[in-house]
Design an enzyme around this catalytic site. Sequence first.
Site, PDB file in Angstrom:
ATOM      1  CB  ALA A  59      43.786  64.600  48.917  1.00  0.00           C
TER       2      ALA A  59
ATOM      3  CB  THR B  84      36.493  58.368  40.728  1.00  0.00           C
ATOM      4  OG1 THR B  84      35.954  59.686  40.892  1.00  0.00           O
ATOM      5  CG2 THR B  84      37.302  57.977  41.946  1.00  0.00           C
TER       6      THR B  84
ATOM      7  CG  LEU C 198      32.217  32.469  33.197  1.00  0.00           C
ATOM      8  CD1 LEU C 198      33.308  33.045  34.093  1.00  0.00           C
ATOM      9  CD2 LEU C 198      32.710  31.190  32.539  1.00  0.00           C
TER      10      LEU C 198
ATOM     11  CD  GLU D  56      46.765  58.182  36.888  1.00  0.00           C
ATOM     12  OE1 GLU D  56      47.380  57.863  37.922  1.00  0.00           O
ATOM     13  OE2 GLU D  56      47.047  59.152  36.206  1.00  0.00           O
TER      14      GLU D  56
END
Length: 411
Positions: free
Chosen positions: A158, A393, A366, A391
């Site tokens: 969970a 998704t 890069l 916190e």
Amino acid sequence: MNLALEDALCNRLARIRALGAARIRPVGLEADRAGAPLPPDHPFFAELVRLGLGRTRWLGGEDPDDAGPTTTEARRERSERDEETRGERGSPSFTGVVLAEELAYWDRGVAVAFPGPGLGEPPILAMGTPEQKQRFLGPFRAPDRPRWGSFAMTEPGAGSDVAAIRTACRRDGADWVLDGDKSFAANASRADWIVVFATCDPALGRAGHRAFVVERGTPGLGDFRIERKMGLEAYESTSFTLRGCRVPAANLLGGEERQSGRAGFKGAMQSFNATRPMIGAMAVGIGRAALDETLAFARSHDRLGDPRVRDRLERSRRKLQAARLLCWRAAWLADQQRPNVLEASMAKAVAPQAAFEAAALGMELLGEEGGRGDHLIEKLFRDVKAMDIVEGTGQIQRVLMARQLVGLPRD
């Protein structure tokens, strides 16, 4: 909504920038190269305490026995701190997201590793009794050493689905007994206490949720394991177990009366509605850092003559600015004591995506150099992915937004 930053807040931002350039980014790179969190006895943490950081937002004043500091120097420091913090009383969430963005600009992993009550503070402020605030936040008002608090909601089965937690709590005489497993709790193994969410009966759903403060050294609290991560190495993400962990009834946040009904679940949601804009702001900070480094790379390699490069850089900057405004709006609503479920989810859903795009753009420019693993943009690229996960998704945020906007059914 007033978007102007007050002078006191600008001064604090300037101090963070100075600390960030001199200390935060270097220790963040140190932890990344070591592939391990900064240890609790790292000199940087003691330095932060000496600078007056690592303290609680709680100003006290609810304890009749709190006579305050006893020395002149301590009283002066407390007065300065209270004066600075008093300005936040009307806008603690807004102040928090502004400062969080700047800290994450220099290194989000180090920012989370900072001493302080951390994510454990919001539920104590929201649900705690005056005695509990004094007991658990009081030591963070003027800490004598680096101290940490922690927050444990996520479990192996969970994470974003808070309603599915299975850590059990049962009343046994004067105590509560906790059994379960928790995962990815920041700074848990070094914390003085951990705010643990549990359920007294899964069949009750959200009404069965309870929140406890479990203190370090409590028998049954253990098996701490620091998890490996692809980025954000500076702070520890810890899993641990609760096995017959006996907690005094006085550690049930808010007491029995407040926790009846859905107070525990509502407390968790209040915490998330306060912290999700902050996570979004941290993502904006990482994205800004990636964009600045990308711009510097493009300038030094004569890539700014390409209009496609300039367009993508500017587009990324606009997205980050828009994400910042979402975070500010959600935090401002929280300060106004107005509902912000939708705005908090919007900030959390949009900001990490904008930051990821900024870091991905840097990696594209890069080229092979990004694959060496020694460029700051490559580190930021690894760091930023977690912001879409923690916190709640991005997918969960979009579900919450759909429930608010078009009445998406819960089941």
